[in-house]
Design a protein around this motif. Structure first.
Motif, PDB file in Angstrom:
ATOM      1  N   GLY A   1       1.477   0.335  -7.791  1.00  0.00           N
ATOM      2  CA  GLY A   1       2.309  -0.449  -6.889  1.00  0.00           C
ATOM      3  C   GLY A   1       2.897  -1.716  -7.474  1.00  0.00           C
ATOM      4  N   GLU A   2       2.859  -1.817  -8.791  1.00  0.00           N
ATOM      5  CA  GLU A   2       3.475  -2.970  -9.451  1.00  0.00           C
ATOM      6  C   GLU A   2       4.469  -2.461 -10.481  1.00  0.00           C
ATOM      7  OE1 GLU A   2       2.941  -6.018  -8.557  1.00  0.00           O
ATOM      8  OE2 GLU A   2       1.152  -5.748  -7.318  1.00  0.00           O
ATOM      9  N   LEU A   3       5.251  -3.400 -10.990  1.00  0.00           N
ATOM     10  CA  LEU A   3       6.071  -3.071 -12.147  1.00  0.00           C
ATOM     11  C   LEU A   3       5.143  -2.479 -13.203  1.00  0.00           C
ATOM     12  CD1 LEU A   3       8.589  -3.338 -14.019  1.00  0.00           C
ATOM     13  CD2 LEU A   3       7.771  -5.647 -14.559  1.00  0.00           C
ATOM     14  N   GLY A   4       5.449  -1.279 -13.676  1.00  0.00           N
ATOM     15  CA  GLY A   4       4.521  -0.667 -14.618  1.00  0.00           C
ATOM     16  C   GLY A   4       5.206   0.329 -15.541  1.00  0.00           C
ATOM     17  N   TYR A   5       4.638   0.462 -16.704  1.00  0.00           N
ATOM     18  CA  TYR A   5       5.142   1.426 -17.677  1.00  0.00           C
ATOM     19  C   TYR A   5       3.973   2.278 -18.168  1.00  0.00           C
ATOM     20  CZ  TYR A   5       9.014  -1.948 -17.923  1.00  0.00           C
ATOM     21  OH  TYR A   5      10.054  -2.790 -17.605  1.00  0.00           O
ATOM     22  N   GLU A   6       4.155   3.568 -18.090  1.00  0.00           N
ATOM     23  CA  GLU A   6       3.202   4.436 -18.773  1.00  0.00           C
ATOM     24  C   GLU A   6       3.746   4.672 -20.167  1.00  0.00           C
ATOM     25  OE1 GLU A   6       1.949   8.215 -17.209  1.00  0.00           O
ATOM     26  OE2 GLU A   6       1.039   7.256 -15.463  1.00  0.00           O
TER      27      GLU A   6
ATOM     28  N   LEU B  19      -4.779   2.883  -3.608  1.00  0.00           N
ATOM     29  CA  LEU B  19      -5.028   3.001  -2.167  1.00  0.00           C
ATOM     30  C   LEU B  19      -4.212   1.946  -1.427  1.00  0.00           C
ATOM     31  CD1 LEU B  19      -6.574   4.307   0.174  1.00  0.00           C
ATOM     32  CD2 LEU B  19      -8.482   2.754  -0.298  1.00  0.00           C
ATOM     33  N   GLU B  20      -4.199   0.734  -1.960  1.00  0.00           N
ATOM     34  CA  GLU B  20      -3.387  -0.317  -1.327  1.00  0.00           C
ATOM     35  C   GLU B  20      -1.932   0.117  -1.256  1.00  0.00           C
ATOM     36  OE1 GLU B  20      -6.019  -4.261  -2.634  1.00  0.00           O
ATOM     37  OE2 GLU B  20      -4.197  -3.779  -3.760  1.00  0.00           O
ATOM     38  N   LYS B  21      -1.518   0.864  -2.257  1.00  0.00           N
ATOM     39  CA  LYS B  21      -0.127   1.308  -2.313  1.00  0.00           C
ATOM     40  C   LYS B  21       0.073   2.615  -1.533  1.00  0.00           C
ATOM     41  CE  LYS B  21       4.108   1.129  -3.478  1.00  0.00           C
ATOM     42  NZ  LYS B  21       4.976   0.205  -2.726  1.00  0.00           N
ATOM     43  N   GLY B  22      -1.029   3.166  -1.007  1.00  0.00           N
ATOM     44  CA  GLY B  22      -0.928   4.369  -0.170  1.00  0.00           C
ATOM     45  C   GLY B  22      -0.707   5.649  -0.937  1.00  0.00           C
ATOM     46  N   HIS B  23      -1.025   5.658  -2.231  1.00  0.00           N
ATOM     47  CA  HIS B  23      -0.881   6.897  -3.006  1.00  0.00           C
ATOM     48  C   HIS B  23      -2.134   7.753  -2.861  1.00  0.00           C
ATOM     49  CE1 HIS B  23       2.909   6.006  -4.807  1.00  0.00           C
ATOM     50  NE2 HIS B  23       2.505   4.914  -5.396  1.00  0.00           N
TER      51      HIS B  23
ATOM     52  N   TYR C 248       0.389  -2.004   1.100  1.00  0.00           N
ATOM     53  CA  TYR C 248       0.850  -3.087   0.230  1.00  0.00           C
ATOM     54  C   TYR C 248       2.316  -2.856  -0.127  1.00  0.00           C
ATOM     55  CZ  TYR C 248       1.144  -5.916  -4.064  1.00  0.00           C
ATOM     56  OH  TYR C 248       1.513  -6.811  -5.032  1.00  0.00           O
ATOM     57  N   ASP C 249       3.107  -3.886  -0.034  1.00  0.00           N
ATOM     58  CA  ASP C 249       4.488  -3.875  -0.491  1.00  0.00           C
ATOM     59  C   ASP C 249       5.272  -2.687   0.079  1.00  0.00           C
ATOM     60  OD1 ASP C 249       6.754  -4.625  -1.892  1.00  0.00           O
ATOM     61  OD2 ASP C 249       6.162  -3.509  -3.705  1.00  0.00           O
ATOM     62  N   PRO C 250       5.414  -2.649   1.398  1.00  0.00           N
ATOM     63  CA  PRO C 250       6.066  -1.484   2.019  1.00  0.00           C
ATOM     64  C   PRO C 250       7.507  -1.282   1.548  1.00  0.00           C
ATOM     65  CG  PRO C 250       5.642  -3.215   3.640  1.00  0.00           C
ATOM     66  CD  PRO C 250       4.942  -3.617   2.401  1.00  0.00           C
ATOM     67  N   ASN C 251       8.167  -2.318   1.121  1.00  0.00           N
ATOM     68  CA  ASN C 251       9.565  -2.142   0.693  1.00  0.00           C
ATOM     69  C   ASN C 251       9.692  -1.892  -0.803  1.00  0.00           C
ATOM     70  OD1 ASN C 251      10.479  -2.522   3.352  1.00  0.00           O
ATOM     71  ND2 ASN C 251      10.196  -4.743   3.098  1.00  0.00           N
ATOM     72  N   THR C 252       8.544  -1.663  -1.442  1.00  0.00           N
ATOM     73  CA  THR C 252       8.464  -1.341  -2.864  1.00  0.00           C
ATOM     74  C   THR C 252       9.278  -2.290  -3.735  1.00  0.00           C
ATOM     75  OG1 THR C 252      10.257   0.260  -2.871  1.00  0.00           O
ATOM     76  CG2 THR C 252       8.070   1.096  -2.382  1.00  0.00           C
ATOM     77  N   LEU C 253       9.256  -3.547  -3.354  1.00  0.00           N
ATOM     78  CA  LEU C 253       9.988  -4.527  -4.156  1.00  0.00           C
ATOM     79  C   LEU C 253       9.292  -4.767  -5.486  1.00  0.00           C
ATOM     80  CD1 LEU C 253      10.782  -7.029  -1.267  1.00  0.00           C
ATOM     81  CD2 LEU C 253      12.315  -5.328  -2.322  1.00  0.00           C
ATOM     82  N   ARG C 254       7.978  -4.704  -5.445  1.00  0.00           N
ATOM     83  CA  ARG C 254       7.239  -5.115  -6.625  1.00  0.00           C
ATOM     84  C   ARG C 254       7.290  -4.073  -7.746  1.00  0.00           C
ATOM     85  NH1 ARG C 254       4.246  -9.728  -5.954  1.00  0.00           N
ATOM     86  NH2 ARG C 254       2.914  -9.132  -7.691  1.00  0.00           N
TER      87      ARG C 254
END
Lengths: 98, 966, 227
Positions: free
Chosen positions: B786-791, B828-832, B957-963
């Motif tokens: 749920g954050e800016l991320g790179y795999e 879980l916070e991000k609902g995945h 967490y972050d329902p508008n997926t801004l993060r």
């Protein structure tokens, strides 16, 4: 431990294989009613006698077919899936689906 | 008194090597090669154990490790067989199953109450009222106990080994030796296996002629040939414990279990001598005639000083000759037959003036000091019935020679059929599998020459079948000679105690009463009475029980049948199955970086993964800190275990379109797309992302636990579709990390110079190829946490270097590693959802709010038709998010029930304290009527406490997926 | 590209055993573990880590056609290996899949060449150097030792030189290739790289009974030269 003969790798202990279920040709989903589709998906023949089954040699992930007598547990023959599936499979489309 | 005989008696012992050991605390001496039982017998110690139920004194019965009478306690091993286990220097042996002392067992009083312990006692006494069994079990277990497991013992190293042979011959008696020799033609690898310490079987101890010479001569001659034959491998002290499909033989020797594959098996397993059934037939001093002969010839032990022989065949006469030669006084031969057959051996006995009573039986045995002291001899008036005329003969040895059962266990496990002919009292074996032959006394051949001839024939059948020979197959060997099996060596006594089953202390009355209680089928008699269920598995009780059941139910023995003997043949130590096993463990290339950083490692399936970093005592704090650092700064997690599959070729898009629920044909190059996998039943079974690197190249991720199955499934489908693609599982070829947090870009930008990382150029769900710290990498912008991320996926061997580079580069941004536990909270916070945790074997996409991942615009995908049908129906449950506002309530755990009234309406799939929200959050299946945000649900939490939770819209967490789209 | 010398997943095991490393190409291999008996050990029973040596794989309906066009000699049927002119070993795993293993001395030239070029139609590269670890078990007792961990009969008279078995070794899927070093029996075992340490430990344990143990590539080179 039973032996099973993989068409690619030869006879091996059955613990080297993964069972892939009964072999059935998939009916055309667009020409099958719900009952027939459920028969295909959920109901297995579990026949007493010679059945065809999918088996996979796990180490080489090689899928093949086996004819097995479920009464005697004798494997009658194993063969490559290409004996049955030789053509690129296409699926039917219902034109007026929109 | 020392019972030891002079040489050449005692072929197994070495008189130059005395060995000291103790039994019940008393010191004894034996010789190298002595079994515990033989060494004790040499010292005139015959009492070895107390019986299972009535604590009756018991001694040697078979001297072949085939009975439970000799079970003793070793420090390392309970229930060891004293006639199998060898003595060693300072070995401490104890008897087992007595209270007080072996000599004066207080438990023996139970025998006086035997009429209160009737057959079926357990069923009858403890069936009701409920709870009775629990009350009595500890006491009964103690009385009826076997040995004691030494829990302080360091386990020994047990392991397994595969072996491969053309022919395996089981049993190295005369038939086995001959079969091995005939089979050992050029190129044919033969294994000869025997559970005894030496080859030769009955040739080592039985008497085949009046002079007593033939056995040894034949043995020497055969063994010489075996020794000289390089094609024969011999294994002694090795028991072939079962027959499994396609001649798969578990052979146990010492601490190793050999898994032997034989192309052909020849069973020369011989026959087991049977006891006569009469009052007190279980006393020490009463033994099989073959046991007395084994004592004399193998161990050089005089089995008694004054003997009586009860016999139903001429083997009893051979036995008498052996006893005489060994200096034992033979007081009488009690022959059950009215008119014994005459042969050279019986004539020799007559010539030596031994008293022979024909048509007589031993009606009862008497004891003094826990040992046989005499027998009551009576004439037989009709089958199993003795007349009143009684003669007492004092003796300290009674040998029983009344017949044999074939050692049929392995044959029957292979599907062979055992039948019995009531008129001749002979057994036959039929219906063996093609790759199995039987020969010798197991096949009811009693003449030595016939056994040898049949063994040769069996070997020829085997080598012909293997293509080594094309020998003309000899005629079937006719069964000549007289049956050694007396049809009815069973004599009921008014005081009972005529034992049918020594292991379980079952008498004639017990078996007959079982049939009177309504259990007439032999299998039911076995289960009801426990006859044949003890350690010796019916070796000596099956035939007698079958005869008694047949008579009681007015059937023939043939109609009654005997019970099946399932594997194992002989008792196995747990070590043989539990010994060295393989549990593959997988480690990522960064494994040791986690260990060095103080990670608590957990094993997820085969993979080691860092659970969290820090002390196990600070678990919660560590996890929370890791979560907070990802939310505020940047974290790094090892995702190498994630599955990776390359799908390449011109039909790659078409394949994914058919395999996953979403549409992939129009997926742009350089983009990733969520890939949800269902099976034909429409059940969600895996998920991942499909990264399109070129028109014909997708790189698809799969779950750690699911990738092997997904890969197999892909290949299975394409074996049917035959699309022009290649599918390769490259999971281990790539190491991966997820660098996530608001400062992730700031870190990566230092190391990744050839990819434009700006949000515009490389948006959420974009994929790029480039280099990170000079390492060739596939970079995927995902948002699992749920954050800016790179795999970042790199070739496996660069894993550690990548990890080091990122940790170093991220110091200014406060980079910290995070583990699987923090990742679970973050997602879980991000609902995945996690497939397999938040889904089960019934979950369809609609139930888990993933209807959006279903494409309706394609002709086919796996599960599509079923999902279309499911969509027409009202869903049965919904996966929803919930929060618990009451911070004092016990936090619900996975699988806690969701209640509607007192009825279960769903269950919790995930629940954790959320450091970000400051309260417990979770997901649960609930009734669709309660799925609306704002609904209250009741969860039965730990200790049965009802916790009220509120359904909320996902994500938390972050329902508008801004993060994640920063 | 980083200039790090390539290390094996097993390097920590080697260091703990006192290994002396040598550089071959851009990789590190164990030269020896400091014992003077390593050649004798290798003739009897030994374990060698070759994981950092070059190898590659090609797969797909066009793979053998393309490889042939590049001068690769293809084994006549699946589950056979064939030695190439540059001393590399081509292992045919199925009708449409090849695995190519480098020689030590000299390193194969073919592998780097094939890896650097564009493949033909219906041909796909496989990252075999990263996906698998590569061990060698050598010596007269190798097959006997294998019978403790593998259900396929690998005895020399049943499993010829250059025979290949895709099977399970210590319950891990593995490719076993017999490729003798001169007169010394040698079996390559390739298994999932993530299970390298697991397999190494299993094999070392299985070898103890026969006094087997690890040796470096120096002794391997000697044995190959003896043949």
């Amino acid at each position: 431990m039973k032996l099973l003969t993989c068409p690619l790798n030869g006879p091996r202990n059955i613990s080297e294989f993964t069972y892939g279920g009964e072999f059935h040709l998939m009916p055309d989903q667009n020409k099958t009613d719900a009952r027939q589709w459920a028969e295909y998906v959920f109901f297995h023949d579990n026949a007493a006698g010679v059945v065809t089954e999918w088996w996979c040699h796990t180490a080489s992930t090689f899928w093949f077919l086996a004819e097995r007598n479920t009464i005697t547990d004798q494997v009658i023959r194993t063969f490559e899936a290409s004996e049955v599936f030789s053509q690129r499979k296409a699926f039917s489309v219902i034109e007026d689906q929109a | 008194m020392n019972q030891r005989l002079a040489k050449p008696y005692g072929s197994l012992i070495n008189r130059d090597q005395p060995i000291k050991f103790s039994f019940e605390g008393t010191a004894y001496q034996g010789f190298l090669g002595d079994s515990i039982a033989s060494a004790l017998a040499a010292n005139n110690q015959w009492l070895l154990s107390r019986s299972f139920k009535y604590h009756r004194p018991r001694g040697t019965l078979t001297m072949a490790g085939q009975d439970a009478n000799t079970m003793i306690q070793l420090q390392s091993n309970p229930n060891a067989l004293a006639d199998r286990e060898l003595i060693s220097e300072n070995l401490r042996v104890m008897a087992q199953n007595y209270s007080g002392s072996l000599k004066r067992d207080r438990g023996a009083l139970l025998g006086l109450f035997s009429r209160f312990l009737p057959v079926g006692f357990y069923y009858k006494a403890f069936f009701k009222p409920r709870g009775m069994w629990e009350k009595w079990a500890p006491l009964i277990r103690k009385k009826a106990g076997l040995g004691v497991i030494n829990q302080q013992l360091e386990p020994d190293y047990y392991d397994k080994q595969y072996k491969f042979f053309d022919v395996v011959v089981v049993g190295a008696g005369p038939a086995g030796l001959q079969a091995a020799l005939t089979a050992a033609v050029d190129g044919c690898e033969v294994l000869l296996v025997d559970e005894n310490p030496t080859l030769g079987g009955s040739l080592n101890y039985a008497r085949f002629d009046a002079e007593g010479l033939r056995g040894q001569q034949l043995r020497d001659q055969l063994l010489q040939q075996i020794d000289a034959n390089n094609n024969i491998t011999s294994m002694t002290d090795a028991v072939c414990n079962a027959w499994f499909a396609d001649n798969w033989l578990p052979i146990i020797r010492g601490k190793r279990l050999y898994k032997v594959r034989a192309k052909q098996v020849i069973l020369c397993t011989g026959a087991l001598e049977q006891q006569a059934v009469f009052h007190n037939n279980d006393l020490p001093g009463v033994m099989m005639s073959s046991a007395a002969q084994r004592l004399i010839h193998l161990y050089g032990i005089r089995p008694g000083s004054a003997a009586v022989i009860v016999t139903g065949n001429n083997d009893g006469y051979a036995n008498a000759l052996d006893l005489l030669d060994a200096g034992v006084q033979v007081k009488a031969i009690v022959d059950l037959r009215d008119t014994p057959t005459q042969d050279a051996i019986s004539k020799a006995i007559a010539a030596r003036g031994v008293r022979i009573l024909t048509g007589h039986a031993v009606f009862a045995a008497q004891k003094t000091n826990n040992h046989l002291s005499g027998v009551d001899i009576r004439p037989i008036t009709s089958t199993g019935i003795c007349g009143p005329q009684s003669e007492s003969i004092s003796c300290d040895l009674l040998c029983m020679a009344v017949g044999y059962t074939p050692t049929y266990q392995l044959v029957c496990q292979a599907g062979g059929q055992l039948s019995y002919d009531d008129s001749s009292a002979m057994f036959t074996l039929t219906n063996c599998p093609e790759a199995m032959q039987v020969a010798g006394s197991v096949n009811s051949h009693w003449d030595l020459d016939a056994c040898l001839a049949e063994a040769s024939r069996a070997a020829i059948l085997a080598t012909n079948a293997l293509g080594f020979t094309e020998t003309t197959i000899p005629e079937i060997i006719a069964k000549t000679g007289v049956s050694p099996n007396h049809p009815w060596p069973i004599f009921p006594h008014p005081s009972g105690k005529e034992f049918v089953d020594f292991d379980e202390d079952l008498t004639i009355a017990d078996i007959i009463n079982a049939t009177r209680d309504g259990y007439e089928h032999i299998q039911l008699v076995k289960r009801y009475s426990t006859c044949g269920m003890g350690p010796s598995q019916g070796r000596h009780s099956a035939l007698a029980a079958a005869r008694l059941v047949a008579a009681a139910t007015k059937r023939t023995v043939a109609q009654t049948g005997v019970t099946t003997a399932r594997p194992p043949f002989a008792p196995e130590q747990l070590g043989h199955s539990a010994g060295r096993s393989f549990y593959p463990a997988r480690r990522s290339n960064m494994h040791y970086r986690h260990v060095e950083a103080g990670a608590q490692m957990l094993q997820a399936g085969e993979w080691y993964r860092p659970a969290f970093y820090g002390s196990a005592n600070d678990r919660e704090a560590c996890i929370n800190n890791e979560v907070v650092n990802v939310r505020n700064n940047v974290g790094l997690v090892d995702v190498s275990t994630l599955g990776g599959i390359e799908v390449r070729g011109k039909d790659a898009g078409e394949f994914l379109n058919r395999f996953y629920t979403f549409a992939f044909l129009k997926q742009p190059v350089g983009r990733a797309r969520y890939a949800l996998l269902t099976n034909e039943a429409g059940v969600v079974i895996d998920d991942g992302v499909a990264c399109r690197f070129s028109d014909n190249h997708y790189y698809v991720t799969a779950t750690t636990g699911g990738v092997d199955r997904v890969y197999q499934s892909m290949l299975k489908w394409n074996a049917q579709w035959r699309l022009d693609i290649d599918i390769a599982n490259v999971t281990s070829a790539y190491c991966g990390v997820n660098i996530a947090g608001p400062k992730a870009r700031d870190v990566l930008i230092k190391l990744c110079l050839d990819i434009d990382l700006s949000a515009e150029a490389f948006p959420y769900m974009g994929v790029r190829e480039g280099t990170v710290a000079g390492i060739p990498a596939r970079v995927i912008r995902v948002g699992f946490v749920g954050e800016l991320g790179y795999e970042i996926h790199v070739p496996q061997h660069y894993g550690e270097a990548l990890w080091d580079a990122l940790i170093t580069a991220g110091q200014d941004q406060g980079i910290q590693p995070f583990g699987v536990e923090a990742q679970r909270v973050l997602r879980l916070e991000k609902g995945h959802i996690i497939i397999g945790q938040d889904t089960d074997a019934m979950s369809n996409p609609m139930e888990i709010q993933m209807g959006w991942a279903i494409s309706r615009k394609k002709p086919f995908f796996v599960g599509g038709r079923t999902i279309a049908e499911l969509q027409k129906k009202t869903p049965l449950r919904s996966l929803v998010g919930f929060v618990v506002d009451d911070l004092s309530a016990p936090i619900p755990l996975e699988s806690h029930l969701v209640l509607q009234g007192e009825q279960m309406s769903g269950r919790v799939t995930s629940c954790n304290y959320s450091p970000t929200l400051g309260k417990p959050i979770g997901m649960a299946y609930v009734d669709p009527l309660s799925a609306q945000a704002g609904s209250k649900i009741t969860i039965k939490s730990s200790g049965g406490v009802r916790v009220t939770a509120e359904v909320v819209a996902l994500p938390f967490y972050d329902p508008n997926t801004l993060r994640q789209e920063l | 590209m980083t200039t790090l010398l390539r290390r094996s997943q097993l390097s920590r095991r080697h260091i703990a055993l006192g290994a002396e490393f040598e550089q071959i190409g851009d990789t590190l291999l164990v030269s020896n573990y400091g014992s003077s008996e390593e050649i004798a050990q290798a003739k009897s029973l030994a374990l060698i880590d070759l994981s950092t040596l070059p190898r590659t794989g090609f797969k797909g309906a066009g793979a053998t056609t393309w490889a042939t066009s590049q001068g690769v000699k293809i084994p006549e049927r699946p589950n056979l290996a064939l030695l190439q002119k540059d001393q590399s070993l081509v292992v045919r795993l199925s009708y449409h899949e090849l695995l190519i293993l480098s020689n030590i001395d000299p390193l194969s030239t073919q592998i780097e060449r094939l890896d650097s070029m564009a493949v033909g139609p219906q041909t796909y590269t496989l990252p075999r150097a990263d996906s698998h670890c590569w061990l060698a078990v050598t010596g007269s007792q190798a097959a006997e030792m294998f019978s403790k961990v593998c259900g396929v009969d690998l005895r020399p008279h049943k499993f010829a030189n250059n025979a290949v078995a895709q099977t399970s070794v210590a319950k891990a899927s593995a490719i076993v290739v017999r490729h003798d070093l001169g007169t010394t029996h040698c079996f390559y075992v390739l298994t999932d790289v993530s299970a390298a340490e697991f397999l190494w430990d299993c094999l070392i344990d299985a070898m103890l009974e026969y006094d087997g143990g690890p040796v470096g590539v120096a002794s391997m080179r000697e044995l190959a030269a003896e043949g």
